[in-house]
Design an enzyme around this catalytic site. Structure first.
Site, PDB file in Angstrom:
ATOM      1  N   LYS A  13       0.868  -1.207  -0.207  1.00 23.58           N
ATOM      2  CA  LYS A  13      -0.010  -0.062   0.030  1.00 23.58           C
ATOM      3  C   LYS A  13       0.848   1.216   0.047  1.00 23.58           C
ATOM      4  CE  LYS A  13      -2.197  -1.269   4.019  1.00 23.58           C
ATOM      5  NZ  LYS A  13      -1.344  -2.370   4.138  1.00 23.58           N
ATOM      6  N   ARG A  88      -9.945   0.631   8.700  1.00 27.24           N
ATOM      7  CA  ARG A  88      -9.320  -0.687   9.001  1.00 27.24           C
ATOM      8  C   ARG A  88     -10.508  -1.329   9.671  1.00 27.24           C
ATOM      9  NH1 ARG A  88      -3.486   0.378   9.013  1.00 27.24           N
ATOM     10  NH2 ARG A  88      -2.580  -1.531   9.264  1.00 27.24           N
ATOM     11  N   ARG A 123      11.936  -5.342   4.925  1.00 32.42           N
ATOM     12  CA  ARG A 123      11.865  -3.944   4.715  1.00 32.42           C
ATOM     13  C   ARG A 123      12.838  -2.815   5.406  1.00 32.42           C
ATOM     14  NH1 ARG A 123       5.868  -1.464   5.350  1.00 32.42           N
ATOM     15  NH2 ARG A 123       5.995  -2.370   7.474  1.00 32.42           N
ATOM     16  N   ARG A 156      11.237  -1.122  10.916  1.00 27.82           N
ATOM     17  CA  ARG A 156       9.998  -0.788  12.035  1.00 27.82           C
ATOM     18  C   ARG A 156      10.009  -1.704  13.132  1.00 27.82           C
ATOM     19  NH1 ARG A 156       4.940   0.655   8.327  1.00 27.82           N
ATOM     20  NH2 ARG A 156       3.909  -0.904  10.025  1.00 27.82           N
ATOM     21  N   ARG A 167      -0.333  -9.003  13.206  1.00 29.41           N
ATOM     22  CA  ARG A 167      -1.142  -7.951  12.306  1.00 29.41           C
ATOM     23  C   ARG A 167      -2.003  -8.698  11.224  1.00 29.41           C
ATOM     24  NH1 ARG A 167       4.201  -5.215  10.951  1.00 29.41           N
ATOM     25  NH2 ARG A 167       3.195  -4.172   9.050  1.00 29.41           N
TER      26      ARG A 167
HETATM   27  P1  AP5 Z   1       4.866  -1.593   1.934  1.00 29.96           P
HETATM   28  O1  AP5 Z   1       4.593  -0.572   0.554  1.00 29.96           O
HETATM   29  O2  AP5 Z   1       5.548  -0.943   3.100  1.00 29.96           O
HETATM   30  O3  AP5 Z   1       3.567  -2.544   2.423  1.00 29.96           O
HETATM   31  P2  AP5 Z   1       2.208  -1.750   3.181  1.00 29.96           P
HETATM   32  O4  AP5 Z   1       0.995  -2.328   2.527  1.00 29.96           O
HETATM   33  O5  AP5 Z   1       2.292  -0.230   2.916  1.00 29.96           O
HETATM   34  O6  AP5 Z   1       2.664  -2.556   4.601  1.00 29.96           O
HETATM   35  P3  AP5 Z   1       2.525  -1.702   5.996  1.00 29.96           P
HETATM   36  O7  AP5 Z   1       3.267  -2.774   6.977  1.00 29.96           O
HETATM   37  O8  AP5 Z   1       3.208  -0.343   6.035  1.00 29.96           O
HETATM   38  O9  AP5 Z   1       1.076  -1.908   6.134  1.00 29.96           O
HETATM   39  P4  AP5 Z   1       0.272  -2.022   7.498  1.00 29.96           P
HETATM   40  O10 AP5 Z   1      -1.088  -1.724   7.141  1.00 29.96           O
HETATM   41  O11 AP5 Z   1       0.671  -2.971   8.540  1.00 29.96           O
HETATM   42  O12 AP5 Z   1       1.156  -0.823   8.369  1.00 29.96           O
HETATM   43  P5  AP5 Z   1       0.477   0.677   8.940  1.00 29.96           P
HETATM   44  O13 AP5 Z   1       1.854   1.544   9.042  1.00 29.96           O
HETATM   45  O14 AP5 Z   1      -0.526   1.127   8.228  1.00 29.96           O
HETATM   46  O15 AP5 Z   1       5.599  -2.832   1.290  1.00 29.96           O
HETATM   47  C1  AP5 Z   1       6.198  -3.912   2.247  1.00 29.96           C
HETATM   48  C2  AP5 Z   1       7.734  -4.234   1.635  1.00 29.96           C
HETATM   49  O16 AP5 Z   1       7.527  -4.846   0.401  1.00 29.96           O
HETATM   50  C3  AP5 Z   1       8.488  -3.086   1.276  1.00 29.96           C
HETATM   51  O17 AP5 Z   1       9.996  -3.526   1.692  1.00 29.96           O
HETATM   52  C4  AP5 Z   1       8.412  -2.828  -0.215  1.00 29.96           C
HETATM   53  O18 AP5 Z   1       9.723  -2.442  -0.791  1.00 29.96           O
HETATM   54  C5  AP5 Z   1       8.217  -4.179  -0.735  1.00 29.96           C
HETATM   55  N1  AP5 Z   1       7.247  -4.343  -1.787  1.00 29.96           N
HETATM   56  C6  AP5 Z   1       6.039  -3.410  -1.956  1.00 29.96           C
HETATM   57  N2  AP5 Z   1       5.559  -3.756  -3.191  1.00 29.96           N
HETATM   58  C7  AP5 Z   1       6.278  -5.030  -3.592  1.00 29.96           C
HETATM   59  C8  AP5 Z   1       6.087  -5.638  -4.756  1.00 29.96           C
HETATM   60  N3  AP5 Z   1       4.920  -5.623  -5.883  1.00 29.96           N
HETATM   61  N4  AP5 Z   1       7.106  -6.817  -5.078  1.00 29.96           N
HETATM   62  C9  AP5 Z   1       7.981  -6.922  -4.293  1.00 29.96           C
HETATM   63  N5  AP5 Z   1       8.085  -6.301  -3.124  1.00 29.96           N
HETATM   64  C10 AP5 Z   1       7.496  -5.151  -2.830  1.00 29.96           C
HETATM   65  O19 AP5 Z   1      -0.201   0.257  10.367  1.00 29.96           O
HETATM   66  C11 AP5 Z   1       1.039   0.029  11.488  1.00 29.96           C
HETATM   67  C12 AP5 Z   1       0.107  -0.004  12.785  1.00 29.96           C
HETATM   68  O20 AP5 Z   1      -0.613   1.311  13.116  1.00 29.96           O
HETATM   69  C13 AP5 Z   1      -1.381  -0.998  12.777  1.00 29.96           C
HETATM   70  O21 AP5 Z   1      -0.719  -2.225  12.932  1.00 29.96           O
HETATM   71  C14 AP5 Z   1      -1.939  -0.384  13.782  1.00 29.96           C
HETATM   72  O22 AP5 Z   1      -1.335  -0.547  15.173  1.00 29.96           O
HETATM   73  C15 AP5 Z   1      -1.809   1.074  13.497  1.00 29.96           C
HETATM   74  N6  AP5 Z   1      -2.841   1.682  12.730  1.00 29.96           N
HETATM   75  C16 AP5 Z   1      -2.529   2.415  11.340  1.00 29.96           C
HETATM   76  N7  AP5 Z   1      -3.843   2.680  10.886  1.00 29.96           N
HETATM   77  C17 AP5 Z   1      -4.663   2.163  11.659  1.00 29.96           C
HETATM   78  C18 AP5 Z   1      -6.048   2.358  11.618  1.00 29.96           C
HETATM   79  N8  AP5 Z   1      -6.582   2.856  10.589  1.00 29.96           N
HETATM   80  N9  AP5 Z   1      -6.659   1.907  12.542  1.00 29.96           N
HETATM   81  C19 AP5 Z   1      -6.167   1.351  13.625  1.00 29.96           C
HETATM   82  N10 AP5 Z   1      -4.898   1.280  13.921  1.00 29.96           N
HETATM   83  C20 AP5 Z   1      -4.197   1.739  12.815  1.00 29.96           C
END
Ligand code: AP5
Length: 217
Positions: A13, A88, A123, A156, A167
């Site tokens: 994402k 979410r 990552r 992270r 997660r």
């Molecule tokens: P990346 O693009 O970083 O993936 P992502 O989907 O953004 O993953 P996140 O871990 O950031 O998602 P998340 O939803 O768990 O975290 P968030 O910060 O929102 O790609 C991942 C890796 O793969 C990278 O190394 C990239 O280079 C590689 N890659 C990407 N595309 C690729 C491809 N096509 N092929 C190969 N490699 C590829 O949330 C973190 C925490 O915050 C949550 O657990 C929760 O506690 C809290 N939180 C955040 N938002 C909310 C909410 N709305 N409600 C409640 N709690 C929340």
């Protein structure tokens, strides 16, 4: 135009959000980045969120809805905005649907668990900009340094296998039902729904999404 990027942790994402926002000039609204910014500034919100995030659970709807409400009022959201990691839960989705920032387009990215673990355990991120890298799939030009600023990259705290599994479980229970919520909304003509295989190359996914969003503008 307001777009939601839906999908499990690590599906890509953030990677796609950065490229789409750069291409269309949309504001990127990443609730995860906003929470991590609060943690690094040691705000009250950051202190509340830190332990929850490190355990892989979700921060409360109340906190998330308030930070999103404030963020969506910024001037940079006028051209359009892209939600990355929000909503979410069903209450978050319903609150967004009923707000002035209701979505027009929902992109559903999908990927299997083994690939997700491989992606998240390799990552690294540039905290100030949210730029993401992968040791194999998207390496920085100089190992350990951000391509644009040269600043150090970090891992992270929630990118370890145990927390990633939590997660994924939280995703299945609380976020996966949103797919049905938005498929129903699409059938009623309230949003456009774009399904996307997240297992392809980064550039292929970006190409598909830019083409499809372009057609809907
Ligand atoms: P990346 O693009 O970083 O993936 P992502 O989907 O953004 O993953 P996140 O871990 O950031 O998602 P998340 O939803 O768990 O975290 P968030 O910060 O929102 O790609 C991942 C890796 O793969 C990278 O190394 C990239 O280079 C590689 N890659 C990407 N595309 C690729 C491809 N096509 N092929 C190969 N490699 C590829 O949330 C973190 C925490 O915050 C949550 O657990 C929760 O506690 C809290 N939180 C955040 N938002 C909310 C909410 N709305 N409600 C409640 N709690 C929340």
């Amino acid at each position: 135009m307001r777009i939601i990027l839906l999908g499990p942790p690590g599906v890509g994402k953030g990677t796609q959000a950065e490229k789409i926002c750069e291409y269309f000039g949309f504001a990127r609204i990443s609730t995860g980045d906003m929470l991590r910014d609060n943690i690094s500034r040691q705000t009250t919100l950051g202190l509340q969120a830190k332990q929850i995030m490190n355990s892989g659970e979700l921060v409360s709807d109340e906190i998330i809805l308030e930070i999103v409400r404030i963020r969506t009022q910024s001037d940079d959201c006028r051209v359009g905005c892209l939600f990355d990691g929000f909503p979410r839960t069903l209450p978050q989705a319903q609150a967004l649907d009923d707000s002035p920032a209701a979505p027009d387009v929902v992109v559903d990215l999908d990927l299997d668990d083994d690939s997700i673990i491989l992606r998240l355990c390799g990552r690294s991120v540039h905290p100030a900009s949210g730029r993401v890298y992968h040791v194999t799939f998207s390496p920085p030009k100089i190992p350990g340094k951000d391509d644009i600023t040269g600043e150090p990259l970090v891992r992270r705290d929630d990118d370890n296998e145990d927390t990633v599994r939590t997660r994924l479980e939280v995703f299945r229970l609380q976020t996966a039902p949103l797919k049905m919520h938005y498929s129903d909304a699409a059938e009623q003509g309230r949003v456009r729904f774009i399904g996307c295989d997240g297992g392809r190359k980064i550039e292929e996914i970006t190409h598909q999404l830019i083409q499809e969003i372009q057609k809907l503008r």
